[in-house]
Write a protein that holds these residues in place. Structure first.
Motif, PDB file in Angstrom:
ATOM      1  N   THR A  22       0.825  -1.204   0.000  1.00  0.00           N
ATOM      2  CA  THR A  22       0.000   0.000   0.000  1.00  0.00           C
ATOM      3  C   THR A  22       0.859   1.254   0.000  1.00  0.00           C
ATOM      4  O   THR A  22       1.845   1.330   0.734  1.00  0.00           O
ATOM      5  CB  THR A  22      -0.890   0.039   1.266  1.00  0.00           C
ATOM      6  N   ALA A  23       0.459   2.219  -0.817  1.00  0.00           N
ATOM      7  CA  ALA A  23       1.013   3.571  -0.774  1.00  0.00           C
ATOM      8  C   ALA A  23      -0.146   4.482  -0.381  1.00  0.00           C
ATOM      9  O   ALA A  23      -1.129   4.593  -1.113  1.00  0.00           O
ATOM     10  CB  ALA A  23       1.581   3.980  -2.125  1.00  0.00           C
ATOM     11  N   SER A  24      -0.047   5.081   0.796  1.00  0.00           N
ATOM     12  CA  SER A  24      -1.131   5.943   1.265  1.00  0.00           C
ATOM     13  C   SER A  24      -0.596   7.334   1.578  1.00  0.00           C
ATOM     14  O   SER A  24       0.600   7.537   1.732  1.00  0.00           O
ATOM     15  CB  SER A  24      -1.805   5.335   2.494  1.00  0.00           C
ATOM     16  N   LEU A 122      14.138   8.590   2.731  1.00  0.00           N
ATOM     17  CA  LEU A 122      13.001   7.785   3.142  1.00  0.00           C
ATOM     18  C   LEU A 122      13.408   6.861   4.294  1.00  0.00           C
ATOM     19  O   LEU A 122      14.003   5.803   4.067  1.00  0.00           O
ATOM     20  CB  LEU A 122      12.535   6.961   1.935  1.00  0.00           C
ATOM     21  N   PRO A 123      13.122   7.266   5.540  1.00  0.00           N
ATOM     22  CA  PRO A 123      13.402   6.376   6.665  1.00  0.00           C
ATOM     23  C   PRO A 123      12.603   5.082   6.486  1.00  0.00           C
ATOM     24  O   PRO A 123      11.393   5.122   6.254  1.00  0.00           O
ATOM     25  CB  PRO A 123      12.918   7.157   7.885  1.00  0.00           C
ATOM     26  N   THR A 124      13.275   3.949   6.567  1.00  0.00           N
ATOM     27  CA  THR A 124      12.658   2.663   6.240  1.00  0.00           C
ATOM     28  C   THR A 124      12.896   1.669   7.360  1.00  0.00           C
ATOM     29  O   THR A 124      13.973   1.605   7.931  1.00  0.00           O
ATOM     30  CB  THR A 124      13.254   2.131   4.917  1.00  0.00           C
ATOM     31  N   GLU A 142       8.485  -0.997   5.776  1.00  0.00           N
ATOM     32  CA  GLU A 142       7.584   0.119   6.027  1.00  0.00           C
ATOM     33  C   GLU A 142       8.391   1.400   5.974  1.00  0.00           C
ATOM     34  O   GLU A 142       9.544   1.439   6.418  1.00  0.00           O
ATOM     35  CB  GLU A 142       6.924  -0.013   7.401  1.00  0.00           C
ATOM     36  N   ALA A 143       7.783   2.445   5.426  1.00  0.00           N
ATOM     37  CA  ALA A 143       8.469   3.737   5.339  1.00  0.00           C
ATOM     38  C   ALA A 143       7.442   4.858   5.419  1.00  0.00           C
ATOM     39  O   ALA A 143       6.298   4.692   4.994  1.00  0.00           O
ATOM     40  CB  ALA A 143       9.247   3.824   4.032  1.00  0.00           C
ATOM     41  N   GLU A 144       7.882   5.976   5.974  1.00  0.00           N
ATOM     42  CA  GLU A 144       7.041   7.167   6.034  1.00  0.00           C
ATOM     43  C   GLU A 144       7.899   8.387   5.754  1.00  0.00           C
ATOM     44  O   GLU A 144       9.064   8.441   6.141  1.00  0.00           O
ATOM     45  CB  GLU A 144       6.394   7.316   7.414  1.00  0.00           C
ATOM     46  N   ILE A 145       7.282   9.347   5.080  1.00  0.00           N
ATOM     47  CA  ILE A 145       7.976  10.589   4.755  1.00  0.00           C
ATOM     48  C   ILE A 145       6.941  11.707   4.685  1.00  0.00           C
ATOM     49  O   ILE A 145       5.763  11.458   4.430  1.00  0.00           O
ATOM     50  CB  ILE A 145       8.741  10.452   3.411  1.00  0.00           C
ATOM     51  N   GLU A 146       7.403  12.925   4.895  1.00  0.00           N
ATOM     52  CA  GLU A 146       6.550  14.095   4.706  1.00  0.00           C
ATOM     53  C   GLU A 146       7.191  14.948   3.626  1.00  0.00           C
ATOM     54  O   GLU A 146       8.388  15.237   3.682  1.00  0.00           O
ATOM     55  CB  GLU A 146       6.424  14.893   6.006  1.00  0.00           C
ATOM     56  N   ILE A 147       6.387  15.332   2.628  1.00  0.00           N
ATOM     57  CA  ILE A 147       6.877  16.171   1.531  1.00  0.00           C
ATOM     58  C   ILE A 147       6.047  17.443   1.463  1.00  0.00           C
ATOM     59  O   ILE A 147       4.958  17.526   2.031  1.00  0.00           O
ATOM     60  CB  ILE A 147       6.847  15.438   0.169  1.00  0.00           C
ATOM     61  N   SER A 148       6.555  18.418   0.742  1.00  0.00           N
ATOM     62  CA  SER A 148       5.840  19.655   0.471  1.00  0.00           C
ATOM     63  C   SER A 148       5.203  19.549  -0.912  1.00  0.00           C
ATOM     64  O   SER A 148       5.894  19.246  -1.891  1.00  0.00           O
ATOM     65  CB  SER A 148       6.820  20.832   0.503  1.00  0.00           C
ATOM     66  N   ALA A 174       2.919   7.148   3.409  1.00  0.00           N
ATOM     67  CA  ALA A 174       3.292   5.918   4.118  1.00  0.00           C
ATOM     68  C   ALA A 174       3.293   4.759   3.133  1.00  0.00           C
ATOM     69  O   ALA A 174       2.384   4.627   2.299  1.00  0.00           O
ATOM     70  CB  ALA A 174       2.314   5.646   5.260  1.00  0.00           C
ATOM     71  N   LEU A 175       4.304   3.925   3.240  1.00  0.00           N
ATOM     72  CA  LEU A 175       4.431   2.750   2.379  1.00  0.00           C
ATOM     73  C   LEU A 175       4.485   1.497   3.241  1.00  0.00           C
ATOM     74  O   LEU A 175       5.253   1.445   4.204  1.00  0.00           O
ATOM     75  CB  LEU A 175       5.701   2.838   1.543  1.00  0.00           C
ATOM     76  N   ASP A 176       3.674   0.525   2.902  1.00  0.00           N
ATOM     77  CA  ASP A 176       3.720  -0.801   3.513  1.00  0.00           C
ATOM     78  C   ASP A 176       3.963  -1.769   2.359  1.00  0.00           C
ATOM     79  O   ASP A 176       3.086  -1.967   1.516  1.00  0.00           O
ATOM     80  CB  ASP A 176       2.393  -1.126   4.226  1.00  0.00           C
ATOM     81  N   ILE A 177       5.144  -2.347   2.340  1.00  0.00           N
ATOM     82  CA  ILE A 177       5.589  -3.133   1.180  1.00  0.00           C
ATOM     83  C   ILE A 177       5.781  -4.609   1.543  1.00  0.00           C
ATOM     84  O   ILE A 177       6.452  -4.925   2.513  1.00  0.00           O
ATOM     85  CB  ILE A 177       6.920  -2.577   0.626  1.00  0.00           C
TER      86      ILE A 177
END
Length: 183
Positions: A22-24, A122-124, A142-148, A174-177
């Motif tokens: 999932t990419a959310s 991308l902290p993973t 799993e990874a999460e990031i905040e972008i502008s 957020a990525l759940d791979i």
């Protein structure tokens, strides 16, 4: 110093299983609530090296597949006001470096959204390995990031009567791979 692979993770090529990944995203709406959605992962590959620093990641997301639970909003998001999915049908990520610091894994790479590319970190987190009922060796991340949004040319907005704007600039992704090792 090269960092050893964690747990039962073995070197090789893993293909992202789009049906189990999932990419959310979430973004502030009117400054008070969050709108959440998903974008389908079309394809991707994780090549795990003999050590973590020698690994690479590529992923392609289908920009037209956005799902926020509101068809009108989804149509607006894929229009030229936002990421113009007709002209920019995919979002891509291609790693350039993998950094390891203690237990922290950071995948550095080029993220392209709306035809604009920026380097991101991308902290993973390695979530583990498993063998599924069909005999496939899987690895989870799993990874999460905040972008502008502005960094990707996504500047459409509407001023609110009480001040501020309708759509926030910061977007959390957020990525759940789940990836399947290739023979």
């Amino acid at each position: 110093m090269a960092t050893q692979l964690p747990g039962d993770l073995t070197a090789g090529t893993y293909v992202i299983d789009a049906s189990h990944s999932t990419a959310s995203f979430s973004v502030r709406h009117a400054g008070i609530a969050k709108v959440r959605g998903t974008i389908a992962i079309a394809s991707g590959t994780i090549t795990v090296g003999e050590n973590l620093e020698a690994s690479t990641v590529t992923a392609v997301l289908d920009a037209a597949s956005v799902n926020t639970g509101d068809a009108n909003r989804d149509q607006h998001l894929t229009s030229a006001d936002f990421w113009h999915a007709e002209a920019n049908p995919t979002w891509t990520f291609a790693s350039t470096t993998v950094k390891v610091d203690g237990n922290e894994l950071v995948v550095v790479g080029d993220l392209t959204i709306n035809g604009v590319t920026n380097q991101v970190e991308l902290p993973t987190e390695f979530a583990g390995t498993a063998t599924d009922p069909f005999g496939n060796a899987r690895a989870g991340f799993e990874a999460e990031i905040e972008i502008s949004r502005a960094d990707y040319g996504l500047t459409w907005n509407a001023a609110l009567e009480a001040g501020g704007f309708l759509v926030g600039d910061k977007v959390k992704i957020a990525l759940d791979i789940s990836a399947i090792k290739q023979a």
